[in-house]
Design an enzyme around this catalytic site. Sequence first.
Site, PDB file in Angstrom:
ATOM      1  N   HIS A 267       0.841  -1.212   0.000  1.00  0.00           N
ATOM      2  CA  HIS A 267       0.000   0.000   0.000  1.00  0.00           C
ATOM      3  C   HIS A 267       0.876   1.262   0.000  1.00  0.00           C
ATOM      4  CE1 HIS A 267      -3.649   2.357   1.223  1.00  0.00           C
ATOM      5  NE2 HIS A 267      -2.730   3.135   1.763  1.00  0.00           N
ATOM      6  N   GLU A 268       1.806   1.314   0.928  1.00  0.00           N
ATOM      7  CA  GLU A 268       2.659   2.510   1.027  1.00  0.00           C
ATOM      8  C   GLU A 268       3.586   2.606  -0.191  1.00  0.00           C
ATOM      9  OE1 GLU A 268       1.723   4.639   3.116  1.00  0.00           O
ATOM     10  OE2 GLU A 268       0.497   3.294   4.351  1.00  0.00           O
ATOM     11  N   HIS A 271       1.731   4.604  -2.697  1.00  0.00           N
ATOM     12  CA  HIS A 271       1.812   6.057  -2.434  1.00  0.00           C
ATOM     13  C   HIS A 271       3.175   6.593  -2.887  1.00  0.00           C
ATOM     14  CE1 HIS A 271      -1.859   6.925  -0.265  1.00  0.00           C
ATOM     15  NE2 HIS A 271      -1.669   5.958   0.604  1.00  0.00           N
ATOM     16  N   GLU A 297      -4.566   7.990  -2.652  1.00  0.00           N
ATOM     17  CA  GLU A 297      -5.057   6.718  -2.115  1.00  0.00           C
ATOM     18  C   GLU A 297      -5.400   5.754  -3.257  1.00  0.00           C
ATOM     19  OE1 GLU A 297      -4.756   6.008   0.965  1.00  0.00           O
ATOM     20  OE2 GLU A 297      -6.071   4.298   1.339  1.00  0.00           O
TER      21      GLU A 297
HETATM   22 MG    MG Z   1      -3.077   5.324   2.257  1.00  0.00          MG
END
Ligand code: MG
Length: 502
Positions: A267-268, A271, A297
């Site tokens: 997830h990161e 980003h 996001e």
């Molecule tokens: Mg996030």
Amino acid sequence: MEKFRNDIMKTIIEKYRRIWAVTHCISLMGWDSETYMPREGIRERSVANAEMSTLYQELLLKEEFVSLVERASGKDDLNPYEAGTIRVLKREITKMKKLPPELVYELEKTTSEAFQVWRVSREENKFDPFVPYLKKIIELNREMANKLGYDDNPYDALLDLSEEGLRTRDIKSIFDNLSPALKGILGRVDSEGYFSKRHELDGIKYDESAMKRVNDRVLELLHYPRNRARIDVSPHPFTVGFGLNDVRITTRYEGYDFKRSLFSTIHEFGHATYELQIDNELDMTPIGTGASLGIHEGQSRFWENVVGRSPPFAGLIKPLLDSELKITANYGAEELYRYFASVRPSLIRTEADEVTYNLHIALRFNLELKLINGELSVEELPQAWAETSESLLGVKPRNYADGVLQDVHWSHGSFGYFPTYTLGNVVASMIARKIANDIGKVQDLISENGIVEIKNYLKSNLHSFGATYAPKDLLQRVFGYTYNPSDLVHYLEKKYIEKSAY
Ligand code: MG
């Protein structure tokens, strides 16, 4: 191509460098506070932070700088990068000017106390001590909305702070479409049992140093550029960019259920990839950052859910999981995928799967809106939470900690932030559809080389622009439409009901 050509724009970019340097320091201090700072360091750090924030405001609102921005905004020969820079600066200057320092101070003071009270209240499962703080925070948010101004609803002003141009009616129409569809998908997944069955790996412990090696090797597979990026450990995983060539992510190690650590990392990574793929010419300018929280996001959710929680990705990483973790050796790739993509209604948002997650956001949006509009009192909140949770998710918290006190956001003073999570999930599915149209289904692309292809595609079509365009304009340019919940429904149906590639 030289992006800043107008003389006045060159001056603005040059003057902005000092403001950027302050944000660089604030970010660096923030990263340090969450990772390596000794606990008592918080005393000096909060003073330094407040001073730096004041300095930021002073530099931004300097008469000379503001008048340069005003003069440039009157020009009609600005290119998109120059116009974008002025749009971002004007938005920031207007916000700073409209919010009186006393109000900002009052909110900071209230929320720093509220955060401590919330933490203890949650631990002790008591709502009463938090009530006066939440009331005050709501009151201050309403006051902030009034100062900022809005057309239809005070909540619009708060939404706009989180996502430029976002309105209550946008979110309402997203959830009107999404909530019934998600409940339908959840019902079918539940009755079928394939994704909703408990998995043994949910409870199995892992060795932390082995899991660290797994995360490192997965990042390597995803071509995470270690000369421009890092990974560290923090209680709440996050990403921060100090510039376009120093982007940092964190992850965490719970010690069991390894998919949590793995998918936090991915997830990161999503980003970070956004920041790392912005055109380097935009570095140290007001538009050298993501377009919005929702679009940011969208990148993290795309990598986490669309790429990561897929059968081919499970196959791709199985050898490295087996060699580092060992605990996966008895499970085939399909079993691993079922573990990665399990779906079950739960009480806790941060642990929710991709089918139920947005129902958690619908719940919070529904209640936030009523609180800000004065249609619901703080005293009535736990009851309203339980009822809404029951109707959306079919589960109801038995205590405050699993209900109204579970999230940190309200204690931080954030109202209007939660909906950006759903925007992210919507954007991730829009990306999946667009990639399928343009270069092939994401699932078919997942391989060592395909990952590079996906990254390059995102770079040239979406990432490179940074914040040049306002979020809705960017989506319109890239996709031909803005936040489209039907794409998310379609993606989830393909994945969880038809079990086919998307
Ligand atoms: Mg996030």
